[in-house]
Design an enzyme around this catalytic site. Structure first.
Site, PDB file in Angstrom:
ATOM      1  N   GLU A 200      65.567 -81.964 -83.492  1.00 30.33           N
ATOM      2  CA  GLU A 200      65.577 -82.996 -84.533  1.00 30.33           C
ATOM      3  C   GLU A 200      66.836 -83.856 -84.427  1.00 30.33           C
ATOM      4  OE1 GLU A 200      64.702 -81.074 -88.292  1.00 30.33           O
ATOM      5  OE2 GLU A 200      62.571 -81.010 -87.782  1.00 30.33           O
TER       6      GLU A 200
ATOM      7  N   GLU B 257      56.728 -76.518 -84.030  1.00 30.45           N
ATOM      8  CA  GLU B 257      56.649 -75.759 -85.276  1.00 30.45           C
ATOM      9  C   GLU B 257      55.391 -76.187 -86.003  1.00 30.45           C
ATOM     10  OE1 GLU B 257      59.890 -76.686 -87.892  1.00 30.45           O
ATOM     11  OE2 GLU B 257      61.373 -75.622 -86.702  1.00 30.45           O
TER      12      GLU B 257
END
Ligand SMILES: *[C@@H]1O[C@H](CO)[C@@H](O)[C@H](O)[C@H]1NC(C)=O
Ligand SMILES: *[C@@H]1O[C@H](CO)[C@@H](O)[C@H](O)[C@H]1NC(C)=O
Ligand SMILES: *[C@@H]1O[C@H](CO)[C@@H](O)[C@H](O)[C@H]1NC(C)=O
Ligand SMILES: *[C@@H]1O[C@H](CO)[C@@H](O)[C@H](O)[C@H]1NC(C)=O
Ligand SMILES: *[C@@H]1O[C@H](CO)[C@@H](O)[C@H](O)[C@H]1NC(C)=O
Ligand SMILES: *[C@@H]1O[C@H](CO)[C@@H](O)[C@H](O)[C@H]1NC(C)=O
Ligand SMILES: *[C@@H]1O[C@H](CO)[C@@H](O)[C@H](O)[C@H]1NC(C)=O
Ligand SMILES: *[C@@H]1O[C@H](CO)[C@@H](O)[C@H](O)[C@H]1NC(C)=O
Length: 396
Positions: free
Chosen positions: A199, A312
Site C-alpha cells: 500500500e 487480501e
C-alpha cells in the site's frame, strides 16, 4: 495497514481509513514492520510430511495441558523436540490458494516475535495451504518463517515482503538486507518471490492529498517505489541464486500505478468487499468482478503482463466499536465469515484465481492501534484456536 478499501472516495469511512494510514505512519514513525506479500505459489507440490504424526488425545501440547490441537490451538507433537511430528487437525483442509500472515510481535520497536510461536503458526497454516505471504522483513521474520518451514518439514512456499515507507528510505534498505541474509542462510527452495511495497501508493497519495495513482503526484511516488523494486532485483541478481525469484508489488486494488506494474513481475491487490459496503451474500461475486476489471484486465494489456493476485480478501468477525460492527449491508461476524468462505474459496480455486485469504489469525496489536474491525480478520483467534467456522474442503 492492510484492510483498506479497495477504493477510496472521500467518504466518512474512507476518511477514517485515511486516518488509519496516516496515524500508522506518524504513530509508528515509519517503523512499522509488517510487510506486504505478493504472488501466488506455483511449482510447490503437495505432500504430507507428517502422515505418521500422533493424533491421540491426551498428548501434551507443551503447556502441560492435555488436549487436541483444535482444543488448545497448538498442535500436539509426538516428539516435543521435533516440530515435524505435529498432529493434524481433522477439521482443517488444504483448500486455500494462499494465506496472508504476519508473525505476532514483528513490529518495531518492540520486536518480540519468537521462533517457537512461528513454528506453531506454520504447523497450523500448513494444514490449510502450501503458500503464504509476509508483509515486511523487520524483526527477522523472514528467517523465522524459513527456519520454521525447515524444522516442521512442511511443504510451504513463502512470498517474502519488504514494507518500505515513503518518508524513511532506511526502512527499505534495512529490510532488503534482512531478506538477503535470510536467503543466504536458507536458500531459495521455499521462497516464491519478494514483494516490495505494501500500500505504498495508497499511503503516498493520501499523504500528498491526491487520489489518482497515475497522476503526476502518483508518478512521483511511483519513482521511489520503482527504484526500490529495481534495487531488489539487482540485489537478488548479485547473489547468484539457483533460481530467479520474481519481484513484485502489493497495493490496494485501485491504487496501482502503471509504471510500478511495468517494473513488477507480479502485482498483489487488496480487494475487500467489507470496505466496499457490499452484503456478504454478494461479496464473493463482487470480489471476483472487481479484481478482474480493476487488476487482471489492465495488467494483461501491459507489455510485461505482470501476474495479478488478490493480496487480501476476507471478512471480519468482530468490531471493537459498535460503529464499525456493520458495513452498512452486513455484520462483522463469524456467521458471515462462514458465508464468505463458502462462496469464495472453492469457487476462486475453480476459477484459477490466485488469492491470499486475509488472514490466518487475529492480530491484537492492530486492535490496540486502530480499533474497529482491524484486529479481527483471522480464521483463527490469536491463540490459534479456530473460530466457529467450518473450513471448506476442496482442492486448489
Ligand atoms: C461505506 O459506508 C460508509 C458508512 O455509510 C460510508 O461512509 C462509505 O462511504 C461507504 N464506502 C463506500 C466505498 O461506498
Ligand atoms: C504416538 O504416541 C505414543 C505415546 O506417546 C507413542 O508411543 C507412539 O510412538 C507415537 N506414535 C507416533 C507415530 O509418533
Ligand atoms: C480430541 O479429539 C477426539 C476426537 O475428536 C475427542 O474424542 C477427544 O475428546 C478430544 N480430546 C480433547 C482433550 O479435547
Ligand atoms: C482462545 O481465544 C479465544 C478468543 O479469545 C477464547 O475464546 C478461547 O477460550 C481461547 N482458547 C484457549 C485454549 O486459550
Ligand atoms: C509483545 O509485547 C507487547 C507489548 O508488551 C505485548 O502486548 C505482546 O503481547 C507481545 N507479543 C508477543 C508475541 O509476545
Ligand atoms: C533470525 O532467526 C534465525 C532463525 O531462528 C536465527 O538463527 C537467527 O539467529 C536470527 N537472527 C537474529 C538477528 O535474531
Ligand atoms: C528500473 O528498471 C527498469 C528496467 O531495467 C528501467 O527501465 C528503469 O529506468 C528503472 N527505474 C528506476 C527508477 O530505477
Ligand atoms: C468464478 O467465475 C465465475 C464465472 O466467471 C464468476 O461468476 C464468479 O464470480 C467467480 N467466483 C470467484 C469466487 O472467483
Amino acid at each position: 495497514m492492510t484492510t483498506d478499501s479497495a477504493f477510496e472516495n472521500g467518504t466518512a469511512r474512507s476518511r477514517r481509513s485515511r486516518w488509519i494510514l496516516l496515524g500508522s505512519l506518524i504513530g509508528l514513525l515509519g517503523l512499522i514492520a509488517i510487510g506486504v506479500g505478493v504472488g501466488v505459489g506455483v511449482g510447490v507440490t503437495r505432500h504430507n510430511s507428517n502422515k505418521s504424526a500422533n493424533t491421540s488425545s491426551g498428548a501434551s501440547n507443551g503447556n502441560g495441558a492435555a488436549s487436541n490441537s483444535s482444543a488448545s490451538g497448538d498442535p500436539v507433537q509426538s516428539n516435543p523436540n521435533d516440530p515435524s511430528t505435529f498432529a493434524k487437525d481433522p477439521n482443517l483442509h488444504q483448500s486455500f490458494y494462499a494465506l496472508a500472515y504476519t508473525p505476532a510481535g514483528s513490529q518495531l520497536p518492540t520486536c518480540n516475535n519468537s521462533l517457537e510461536d512461528v513454528i506453531k503458526d506454520i504447523q497450523v497454516m500448513s494444514q490449510l495451504t502450501t503458500t503464504i505471504r509476509l508483509y515486511g522483513a523487520d524483526c527477522n521474520q523472514s528467517a523465522l518463517v524459513l527456519e520454521a518451514i525447515k524444522q516442521t518439514k512442511v511443504n510451504m512456499g513463502v512470498y517474502l515482503g519488504n514494507y518500505p515507507t515513503p518518508d524513511d528510505p532506511t526502512a527499505y534498505t534495512r529490510q532488503r538486507d534482512l531478506i538477503k541474509d535470510a536467503i543466504q542462510t536458507y536458500g531459495t527452495d521455499h521462497i516464491l518471490g519478494v514483494t516490495v511495497g505494501n500500500e505504498f501508493m495508497l499511503n503516498y497519495l493520501n499523504a500528498n492529498g491526491a487520489t489518482d495513482p497515475n497522476s503526476a503526484v502518483g508518478d512521483t511516488g511511483a519513482a521511489i517505489l520503482i527504484a526500490d523494486i529495481n534495487d531488489t532485483r539487482s540485489a537478488l541478481q548479485g547473489m547468484n541464486l539457483d533460481k530467479t525469484l520474481p519481484v513484485g508489488n502489493s497495493d490496494a486494488g485501485s491504487y496501482f500505478n502503471t509504471k510500478v506494474l511495468e517494473a513488477s513481475d507480479y502485482g498483489m491487490a487488496n480487494v475487500h468487499p467489507w470496505f466496499a459496503n457490499v452484503t456478504v451474500q454478494t461479496a464473493a461475486g463482487w470480489t471476483a468482478e472487481f479484481f478482474d476489471e480493476t487488476n487482471v484486465q489492465p495488467a494483461a494489456k501491459l507489455p510485461n503482463k505482470p501476474k495479478m493476485y488478490i493480496a487480501e480478501t476476507g471478512w471480519p468477525t468482530f468490531s471493537s466499536d459498535a460503529g464499525n460492527a456493520n458495513n452498512g449491508a452486513s455484520d462483522a461476524s463469524e456467521a458471515n465469515l462462514q458465508v464468505f468462505l463458502d462462496t469464495f474459496v472453492c469457487q476462486a480455486n475453480k476459477n484459477g484465481t490466485g488469492y491470499f485469504f486475509f488472514e490466518f489469525k487475529d492480530e491484537p496489536w492492530k486492535d490496540v492501534q486502530f480499533g474497529g474491525v482491524e484486529g479481527w480478520w483471522g480464521l483463527f483467534h490469536s491463540n490459534r484456536t479456530l473460530k466457529r467456522v467450518t473450513i471448506p474442503d476442496c482442492i486448489i
